[in-house]
Design an enzyme around this catalytic site. Structure first.
Site, PDB file in Angstrom:
ATOM      1  N   PRO A  91      62.133 -42.340  20.820  1.00 57.56           N
ATOM      2  CA  PRO A  91      60.949 -41.889  19.721  1.00 57.56           C
ATOM      3  C   PRO A  91      60.540 -40.501  19.815  1.00 57.56           C
ATOM      4  O   PRO A  91      60.226 -39.916  18.990  1.00 57.56           O
ATOM      5  CB  PRO A  91      59.928 -42.914  20.061  1.00 57.56           C
ATOM      6  N   GLU A 118      59.566 -49.986  28.712  1.00 62.26           N
ATOM      7  CA  GLU A 118      58.706 -48.976  28.248  1.00 62.26           C
ATOM      8  C   GLU A 118      59.243 -47.534  28.149  1.00 62.26           C
ATOM      9  O   GLU A 118      58.718 -46.879  27.459  1.00 62.26           O
ATOM     10  CB  GLU A 118      57.579 -48.901  29.469  1.00 62.26           C
ATOM     11  N   ARG A 156      82.353 -40.320  10.523  1.00 62.23           N
ATOM     12  CA  ARG A 156      82.622 -40.235   9.125  1.00 62.23           C
ATOM     13  C   ARG A 156      82.954 -39.003   8.907  1.00 62.23           C
ATOM     14  O   ARG A 156      83.641 -38.591   7.828  1.00 62.23           O
ATOM     15  CB  ARG A 156      81.644 -40.852   8.283  1.00 62.23           C
ATOM     16  N   ASP A 171      78.050 -34.770   0.324  1.00 61.35           N
ATOM     17  CA  ASP A 171      77.051 -35.833   0.651  1.00 61.35           C
ATOM     18  C   ASP A 171      75.785 -35.220   0.605  1.00 61.35           C
ATOM     19  O   ASP A 171      75.423 -34.022   0.634  1.00 61.35           O
ATOM     20  CB  ASP A 171      77.365 -36.054   2.058  1.00 61.35           C
TER      21      ASP A 171
END
Length: 247
Positions: A91, A118, A156, A171
């Site tokens: 994160p 954790e 991709r 894109d």
């Protein structure tokens, strides 16, 4: 051929994703070679534990450095790769985006580390990892889903994987703008008609329409993206149109 290694405690999570659709096709075309490794196999204790209590106390368990260090050393030696990009999914990492995907697509060897519990022993970050990535401002149960997202966005982009080079060049985010609307047959569906310009055969007008619609969609949905784009004179004129229509 790009080599992608993934260190995880749950290798089975990757079977369906890497064995389907474009990611499977890329491996069959030998554009990429996937190698999923359970890093528990590298634990140096008889119980094969890979986590322990944090120094200083606190909730949760922390991944030990030894299994990760040894696993990465093994993968480098096996691939004869001295400088792979070692990507930690967490994160606190930089938010993944198209620019990063395009950068990673130029590499020969990527190693993804998927954690649980954790967190990671900080020495893993300091001495093994080259990049820390997050796929958004939220917390998942582990790094596996994040790794799958990043791998999909990178693979991709490899040459010949999509078949048509323009497929990813237009894109969303590749140009800086969101992608323009798309239509297909029939031209009239339940009274809802395809814009006339798209059936006109005039490619100059079609390209102009797509560029304008791409700018409009970006203005309406992600105006923050326009802050970092130097607009052409036409784009500035269109933007004034959109702003006046909004008043």
């Amino acid at each position: 051929m790009m080599k992608i290694d993934v260190l995880t405690l749950f290798p089975e999570m990757f079977e369906g994703v890497l064995g389907s659709s474009i990611l499977k096709k890329a491996a069959e075309q030998k554009a990429v070679d996937y190698h999923i490794v359970n890093f528990r196999e590298f634990a140096d204790n008889k119980h094969k534990t890979v986590d322990d209590y944090p120094y200083g106390g606190g909730a949760g368990m922390v991944l030990k450095p030894q299994p990760i260090f040894d696993a990465v050393d093994h993968l480098k030696e096996q691939a004869q790769s001295t400088k792979p990009r070692v990507i930690l999914l967490c994160p606190q990492g930089k938010t993944h985006n198209q620019k990063i995907a395009e950068e990673l697509a130029k590499e020969e060897h990527l190693i993804f580390i998927c954690g649980h519990y954790e967190g990671y022993d900080e020495r893993i970050r300091d001495h093994v990892v080259t990049d820390e990535l997050s796929i958004g401002d939220y917390v998942l149960t582990g790094g596996e889903l994040g790794a799958m997202v990043v791998i999909d966005s990178v693979v991709r982009l490899l040459p010949e994987v999509l078949g048509n080079e323009e497929s990813h060049q237009r894109d969303s985010f590749s140009t800086g703008f969101l992608e323009h609307p798309h239509y297909t047959r029939p031209a009239d569906f339940r009274g809802m008609k395809v814009p006339d310009v798209l059936t006109s055969g005039n490619h100059r007008l079609i390209d102009e329409w797509r560029e304008k619609e791409s700018l409009k969609r970006t203005y309406e949905r992600r105006p923050d993206l326009l802050e970092n784009i130097e607009l052409t004179s036409d784009q500035k004129k269109w933007l004034r149109e959109f702003e006046n229509q909004k008043k």
